[in-house]
Design an enzyme around this catalytic site. Sequence first.
Site, PDB file in Angstrom:
ATOM      1  N   HIS A 167       0.814  -1.222   0.000  1.00 34.82           N
ATOM      2  CA  HIS A 167       0.000   0.000   0.000  1.00 34.82           C
ATOM      3  C   HIS A 167       0.848   1.273   0.000  1.00 34.82           C
ATOM      4  CE1 HIS A 167       0.398  -0.170   4.522  1.00 34.82           C
ATOM      5  NE2 HIS A 167       0.422   1.136   4.361  1.00 34.82           N
TER       6      HIS A 167
ATOM      7  N   ASP B 138       0.163  -7.596   1.366  1.00 38.47           N
ATOM      8  CA  ASP B 138       0.603  -6.210   1.563  1.00 38.47           C
ATOM      9  C   ASP B 138       2.124  -6.110   1.539  1.00 38.47           C
ATOM     10  OD1 ASP B 138       0.290  -3.523   1.766  1.00 38.47           O
ATOM     11  OD2 ASP B 138      -0.153  -3.489   3.904  1.00 38.47           O
TER      12      ASP B 138
ATOM     13  N   SER C  62       4.723   2.775   7.842  1.00 34.37           N
ATOM     14  CA  SER C  62       4.353   1.605   7.050  1.00 34.37           C
ATOM     15  C   SER C  62       5.524   1.114   6.214  1.00 34.37           C
ATOM     16  CB  SER C  62       3.185   1.948   6.119  1.00 34.37           C
ATOM     17  OG  SER C  62       2.010   2.146   6.845  1.00 34.37           O
TER      18      SER C  62
END
Length: 390
Positions: free
Chosen positions: A117, A147, A225
């Site tokens: 993402h 992911d 992230s």
Amino acid sequence: MPSEHPSAYSGSSGKSSLIQKWLILILTILIVFMTFKLLKRYYGQPDFRVRERTDLTQSELRTIELFKESSPSVVHIRTVGLASPMDQFSMNPQTPSQGSGSGFIWDRKGHVVTNFHVIQKADEYSVTLADNTTWNAKLVGIAPSKDLAVLKIDAPRDQLKPIKIGYSGDLQVGQTVLAIGNPFGLDQTLTTGIISGLGREIISVTGRSIRNVIQTDAAINPGNSGGPLLDSSGRLIGVNTAIYSSSHVYAGIGYAVPVDLISRFVPQLIRFGFIQTPSLNFLGVDDFVIRKLKINQILPKDVSGVMVQSIMEGGAADLAGLREIRIDDSGNLHLGDLIMQLDEISITDANSLLDALEMHKVGDEVELVVMRNNKKIKLKARLQEWKNDQ
């Protein structure tokens, strides 16, 4: 009668006077000193003497050392999403979308691991190393359902420090963890905490569940992230992926994809650009249909599994002898086989079947327990590659 020694009397008197003066001076100094101390105590004057700092604790020293050892492996990823072809020919000015995230160096060939993402909506990528050099990156592979994504930069080998890989199968709640990343674009930020939960489940951008996720209270914010979650030895145990928050700001719960999953799939992303997903190559009935069949007593309420809707000709399910839903010449509907077990793993829904398949590799032979006409039978199947994962 005159004294015979007048000078001796005068000398003694002079000495006594000198001693008195010294005593008065000393007494005066003592009075001034005591007065100063009393005034300072009364008015609360601070003591401006420089105090010696206490030594750092062993825990602090270890954390500092871990950050110094691990931070060179952490990178800052910046992305740019270009305007679409239609936008480029319109009269409306288009501003390219920009993003920021974290990642870490996987090997000295320049492979960098991050979240899918982080780079999902981008066309251009750059990677900034800990020495502040920035390199253009190319996309090597993606696994949206996990992911995960892998980028590659052409930096010299001596500038690349691969992260130390750990193991997530034996983690315990309460272990100390460290998260390094670039929250809000702030380079090389360290937060610490503990593992606050194990066996969690989050949903990927494809809607697939990512299971056995690590929960931590180490602060994770936008920009973290893709960065590493480390154990107290500085080894990678997970990739920081998401937070649990209604306001999209850190609220005490963060999630990390476990390193065991990363170690299994990253080499495939580097080699093939995608995950080679073992498959039986059939289309299954939606889970909610199975629930409806049980409610309507078409299927027993105490059974669960994945029903075969249609089979790919020449696929693993076809070769194993599985049966799909069909209508006979008389117009009667015959249900497909219900896969209830794969090897020793019970199958409850589509996700559990996919999880069971991912524990194997293409070419493995597995044993299936299926229900056909309300009877359980066993079949052997050799797993094939499913080419439509993306």
